[in-house]
Write an enzyme that holds these catalytic residues in place. Sequence first.
Site, PDB file in Angstrom:
ATOM      1  N   LYS A  22       1.034  -1.469  -0.090  1.00 58.54           N
ATOM      2  CA  LYS A  22      -0.249   0.080  -0.335  1.00 58.54           C
ATOM      3  C   LYS A  22       0.445   1.456   0.130  1.00 58.54           C
ATOM      4  O   LYS A  22       0.626   2.011  -0.836  1.00 58.54           O
ATOM      5  CB  LYS A  22      -0.510  -0.351   1.564  1.00 58.54           C
ATOM      6  CG  LYS A  22      -1.356   1.543   1.849  1.00 58.54           C
ATOM      7  CD  LYS A  22      -2.095   1.644   3.106  1.00 58.54           C
ATOM      8  CE  LYS A  22      -2.721   2.892   3.294  1.00 58.54           C
ATOM      9  NZ  LYS A  22      -1.368   3.641   3.873  1.00 58.54           N
ATOM     10  N   ASN A  23       1.919   0.807   0.883  1.00 57.37           N
ATOM     11  CA  ASN A  23       2.620   2.751   1.243  1.00 57.37           C
ATOM     12  C   ASN A  23       3.861   2.891  -0.114  1.00 57.37           C
ATOM     13  O   ASN A  23       4.479   3.490  -0.499  1.00 57.37           O
ATOM     14  CB  ASN A  23       3.402   2.535   2.573  1.00 57.37           C
ATOM     15  CG  ASN A  23       1.770   3.176   3.487  1.00 57.37           C
ATOM     16  OD1 ASN A  23       0.892   3.197   2.940  1.00 57.37           O
ATOM     17  ND2 ASN A  23       2.104   2.928   4.226  1.00 57.37           N
ATOM     18  N   ARG A  92      -3.819  10.133   3.299  1.00 57.69           N
ATOM     19  CA  ARG A  92      -2.605  11.191   3.867  1.00 57.69           C
ATOM     20  C   ARG A  92      -1.861  10.833   1.907  1.00 57.69           C
ATOM     21  O   ARG A  92      -1.209  12.273   2.030  1.00 57.69           O
ATOM     22  CB  ARG A  92      -1.863  11.035   5.044  1.00 57.69           C
ATOM     23  CG  ARG A  92      -0.705  11.211   5.407  1.00 57.69           C
ATOM     24  CD  ARG A  92      -0.657  11.400   6.258  1.00 57.69           C
ATOM     25  NE  ARG A  92       1.223  12.081   7.010  1.00 57.69           N
ATOM     26  CZ  ARG A  92       0.705  14.172   6.995  1.00 57.69           C
ATOM     27  NH1 ARG A  92      -0.185  14.174   6.774  1.00 57.69           N
ATOM     28  NH2 ARG A  92       1.475  14.103   7.587  1.00 57.69           N
ATOM     29  N   CYS A 116      -5.520   8.817   8.962  1.00 51.05           N
ATOM     30  CA  CYS A 116      -5.364   7.988   9.718  1.00 51.05           C
ATOM     31  C   CYS A 116      -4.819   9.080  11.268  1.00 51.05           C
ATOM     32  O   CYS A 116      -3.900   9.858  10.482  1.00 51.05           O
ATOM     33  CB  CYS A 116      -4.902   7.283   9.957  1.00 51.05           C
ATOM     34  SG  CYS A 116      -5.195   5.119   9.021  1.00 51.05           S
ATOM     35  N   ARG A 121       0.753  15.189  12.240  1.00 57.34           N
ATOM     36  CA  ARG A 121       1.826  14.951  11.224  1.00 57.34           C
ATOM     37  C   ARG A 121       1.445  15.875  10.604  1.00 57.34           C
ATOM     38  O   ARG A 121       0.686  16.566   9.166  1.00 57.34           O
ATOM     39  CB  ARG A 121       0.325  13.809  10.496  1.00 57.34           C
ATOM     40  CG  ARG A 121      -0.052  12.931  11.593  1.00 57.34           C
ATOM     41  CD  ARG A 121      -0.979  11.234  10.664  1.00 57.34           C
ATOM     42  NE  ARG A 121      -0.059  10.787   9.505  1.00 57.34           N
ATOM     43  CZ  ARG A 121      -0.329   9.706   9.046  1.00 57.34           C
ATOM     44  NH1 ARG A 121      -1.479   9.207   9.087  1.00 57.34           N
ATOM     45  NH2 ARG A 121       0.484   9.220   8.427  1.00 57.34           N
ATOM     46  N   PRO A 122       2.257  16.664  10.898  1.00 56.38           N
ATOM     47  CA  PRO A 122       2.971  17.709   9.821  1.00 56.38           C
ATOM     48  C   PRO A 122       3.729  17.879   8.354  1.00 56.38           C
ATOM     49  O   PRO A 122       4.190  15.995   8.704  1.00 56.38           O
ATOM     50  CB  PRO A 122       3.809  18.562  10.919  1.00 56.38           C
ATOM     51  CG  PRO A 122       4.106  17.826  11.768  1.00 56.38           C
ATOM     52  CD  PRO A 122       3.108  17.120  12.146  1.00 56.38           C
ATOM     53  N   GLN A 125       8.701  19.595   6.949  1.00 51.39           N
ATOM     54  CA  GLN A 125       9.996  18.762   6.070  1.00 51.39           C
ATOM     55  C   GLN A 125       9.619  18.844   4.252  1.00 51.39           C
ATOM     56  O   GLN A 125      10.884  18.796   3.990  1.00 51.39           O
ATOM     57  CB  GLN A 125      10.438  17.747   6.591  1.00 51.39           C
ATOM     58  CG  GLN A 125      10.441  17.534   7.910  1.00 51.39           C
ATOM     59  CD  GLN A 125      11.359  18.966   8.243  1.00 51.39           C
ATOM     60  OE1 GLN A 125      12.754  19.102   7.806  1.00 51.39           O
ATOM     61  NE2 GLN A 125      11.601  19.665   9.005  1.00 51.39           N
ATOM     62  N   ASP A 304       3.401   0.855  12.306  1.00 51.48           N
ATOM     63  CA  ASP A 304       2.407   0.659  11.249  1.00 51.48           C
ATOM     64  C   ASP A 304       1.604  -0.861  12.394  1.00 51.48           C
ATOM     65  O   ASP A 304       1.169  -1.674  12.016  1.00 51.48           O
ATOM     66  CB  ASP A 304       2.201   0.329  10.117  1.00 51.48           C
ATOM     67  CG  ASP A 304       2.885   1.592   9.586  1.00 51.48           C
ATOM     68  OD1 ASP A 304       2.027   2.515   9.931  1.00 51.48           O
ATOM     69  OD2 ASP A 304       3.268   1.691   8.095  1.00 51.48           O
ATOM     70  N   ARG A 396      -9.089   0.803   3.145  1.00 51.54           N
ATOM     71  CA  ARG A 396      -7.928   1.485   1.949  1.00 51.54           C
ATOM     72  C   ARG A 396      -6.750   0.968   2.806  1.00 51.54           C
ATOM     73  O   ARG A 396      -6.398   1.134   1.798  1.00 51.54           O
ATOM     74  CB  ARG A 396      -7.511   2.650   3.350  1.00 51.54           C
ATOM     75  CG  ARG A 396      -8.748   4.164   3.605  1.00 51.54           C
ATOM     76  CD  ARG A 396      -8.110   4.629   3.822  1.00 51.54           C
ATOM     77  NE  ARG A 396      -7.269   5.397   4.005  1.00 51.54           N
ATOM     78  CZ  ARG A 396      -6.481   5.846   4.661  1.00 51.54           C
ATOM     79  NH1 ARG A 396      -6.540   5.700   6.212  1.00 51.54           N
ATOM     80  NH2 ARG A 396      -4.753   6.330   4.390  1.00 51.54           N
TER      81      ARG A 396
HETATM   82  N1  EPU Z   1       7.110  14.312  10.325  1.00 48.94           N
HETATM   83  C1  EPU Z   1       7.235  15.469  10.780  1.00 48.94           C
HETATM   84  N2  EPU Z   1       7.470  16.099   9.761  1.00 48.94           N
HETATM   85  C2  EPU Z   1       7.343  15.937   8.249  1.00 48.94           C
HETATM   86  C3  EPU Z   1       7.093  15.131   8.073  1.00 48.94           C
HETATM   87  C4  EPU Z   1       6.517  13.979   9.174  1.00 48.94           C
HETATM   88  O1  EPU Z   1       7.340  16.271  12.114  1.00 48.94           O
HETATM   89  O2  EPU Z   1       7.089  17.022   7.091  1.00 48.94           O
HETATM   90  C5  EPU Z   1       7.185  13.130  11.647  1.00 48.94           C
HETATM   91  C6  EPU Z   1       5.315  12.799  11.478  1.00 48.94           C
HETATM   92  O3  EPU Z   1       4.552  13.262  12.853  1.00 48.94           O
HETATM   93  C7  EPU Z   1       5.955  11.459  12.039  1.00 48.94           C
HETATM   94  C8  EPU Z   1       7.487  11.242  12.035  1.00 48.94           C
HETATM   95  O4  EPU Z   1       7.847  12.589  11.308  1.00 48.94           O
HETATM   96  O5  EPU Z   1       5.803  11.716  13.603  1.00 48.94           O
HETATM   97  C9  EPU Z   1       7.111  10.461  10.682  1.00 48.94           C
HETATM   98  O6  EPU Z   1       6.388  10.773   9.393  1.00 48.94           O
HETATM   99  P1  EPU Z   1       6.696   9.936   8.168  1.00 48.94           P
HETATM  100  O7  EPU Z   1       6.485  11.444   7.325  1.00 48.94           O
HETATM  101  O8  EPU Z   1       7.363   8.914   8.130  1.00 48.94           O
HETATM  102  O9  EPU Z   1       4.708   9.172   8.406  1.00 48.94           O
HETATM  103  P2  EPU Z   1       4.547   9.669   6.712  1.00 48.94           P
HETATM  104  O10 EPU Z   1       5.568   9.867   5.708  1.00 48.94           O
HETATM  105  O11 EPU Z   1       3.351  10.299   7.162  1.00 48.94           O
HETATM  106  C10 EPU Z   1       4.046   6.989   6.414  1.00 48.94           C
HETATM  107  C11 EPU Z   1       3.529   5.918   6.008  1.00 48.94           C
HETATM  108  C12 EPU Z   1       2.676   5.332   7.487  1.00 48.94           C
HETATM  109  C13 EPU Z   1       3.868   5.053   8.020  1.00 48.94           C
HETATM  110  C14 EPU Z   1       4.898   6.127   8.183  1.00 48.94           C
HETATM  111  C15 EPU Z   1       6.303   5.503   9.330  1.00 48.94           C
HETATM  112  C16 EPU Z   1       2.578   6.434   3.813  1.00 48.94           C
HETATM  113  C17 EPU Z   1       1.466   6.691   3.048  1.00 48.94           C
HETATM  114  N3  EPU Z   1       2.599   5.711   5.208  1.00 48.94           N
HETATM  115  O12 EPU Z   1       3.731   8.382   6.562  1.00 48.94           O
HETATM  116  O13 EPU Z   1       1.881   4.077   7.391  1.00 48.94           O
HETATM  117  O14 EPU Z   1       3.318   4.988   9.697  1.00 48.94           O
HETATM  118  O15 EPU Z   1       4.985   6.593   6.845  1.00 48.94           O
HETATM  119  O16 EPU Z   1       6.325   4.708   9.094  1.00 48.94           O
HETATM  120  O17 EPU Z   1       2.953   5.760   3.053  1.00 48.94           O
HETATM  121  C18 EPU Z   1       0.077   3.132   7.535  1.00 48.94           C
HETATM  122  O18 EPU Z   1      -0.042   2.758   6.305  1.00 48.94           O
HETATM  123  O19 EPU Z   1      -0.944   2.851   8.438  1.00 48.94           O
HETATM  124  C19 EPU Z   1       0.861   4.528   7.716  1.00 48.94           C
HETATM  125  C20 EPU Z   1       0.307   5.098   8.529  1.00 48.94           C
END
Ligand code: EPU
Length: 428
Positions: A22-23, A92, A116, A121-122, A125, A304, A396
Amino acid sequence: MEKLKIAGGYPLRGTVKISGAKNSAVALIPATILADSPVTIEGLPDISDVNTLQSLLEEIGGKVTLEDGDMRVDPSQMISMPLPNGKVKKLRASYYLMGAMLGRFKKAVIGLPGGCHLGPRPIDQHIKGFEALGAEVTNEQGAIYLRAEELRGARIYLDVVSVGATINIMLAAVRAKGRTIIENAAKEPEIIDVATLLSNMGAKIKGAGTDVIRIDGVEELHGCRHTIIPDRIEAGTFMILGAAAGNGVLIDNVIPLHLESLIAKLREMGVPIEASEEKVFIGRSENLKAVDIKTLVYPGFPTDLQQPFTTLLTKAEGSAVVTDTIYSARFKHIDELRRMNANIKVEGRSAIVNGPVQLQGAKVKASDLRAGAALVVAGLMAEGVTEVTGLEHIDRGYSNLVEKLEGLGATIWREKMSEEEMEQMKSS
Ligand code: EPU
């Protein structure tokens, strides 16, 4: 609207085939925007996030077909249509449309992403990366506006290791002028998968899977075929399920290397595991011992899998501490597990699980995707019937979950919810 019903307590047995990740899927599909001729992605999972992204590509003029998990995208007629809200709110990962559309059109308007609720979840970056490449980024009435005269390669140090920011910056940088270096990049297998697709499209990327990624921009990208990697989180969920309620479960189409932290923890608990090149066998697990887990960025224990793993811990002897260092509020499944007789308390970013207990069937609600997985595992372990609502979250991200569980001998079915139940759910 439907709910899931599970008659628990019967051991599962047999083979389950894991779907595409999925991701990865949610990044690979937007990446096709960057090409000028058709791209085919093979092996996509049958999940609603894929369908939502397909319709978003169609909204901007893409010609998309999806048959048996193979998606063909012809991006040649796409235009930079604003996507202010609506479908982008459903997931997201719609934030990947920002990087891909900025990379191709040098402008984009995308509504703030949904997904979710796991605490704040800012996307600061991602924005820092786009700005470093020369884009002007503003937030106007809940939508992000991105514009650039031209994109120029830059050195970008991520203050937080972020999967989304790493991929999004790669998407924006592959067609920028000059070299981009992403430092403190995330190393998840999905990042390598996206880099492989982009490289097959003609991009020049080195170092994906390490914490320094170098990208030399090219003027054009072309179509190609790409096969997606297996879903390590789905595979991990079935491994946990095998340990929780299995009597010999073989997981097929998995890359064990992607799940080393989970395999190590399951072994530490006393779960019999045999891993080969593409398969993992989970034997009947008895007298499990409690183990502590702390979620970390890859290759650490994945956040996850924290929620389904917490369910498994209810069966283990002793007290276990589960700490989520990635998300501050990924414990919404705990109240539901308590309804099922689990002995768990939450203290700050940790949950303390005391076991063993016999879970009991109950009416529970999935508040997010992996909470849903945790409750399905619980339902299969429990005595009696469990009802899980909030199925839209599970749909999803888990491809054909009911069919796969039936294939392992589970008694599980979907049922239409009554008007009254839907009202109750909305007000809860
Ligand atoms: N973060 C920031 N600023 C940013 C981006 C992230 O502070 O600009 C923080 C987030 O708030 C979090 C941490 O950094 O505390 C990690 O976030 P990351 O950006 O790595 O997460 P993501 O890319 O939004 C993906 C997966 C998530 C998974 C996370 C961590 C996708 C679509 N989603 O999210 O998957 O939990 O990486 O491995 O790839 C799920 O599949 O259920 C899911 C939530």
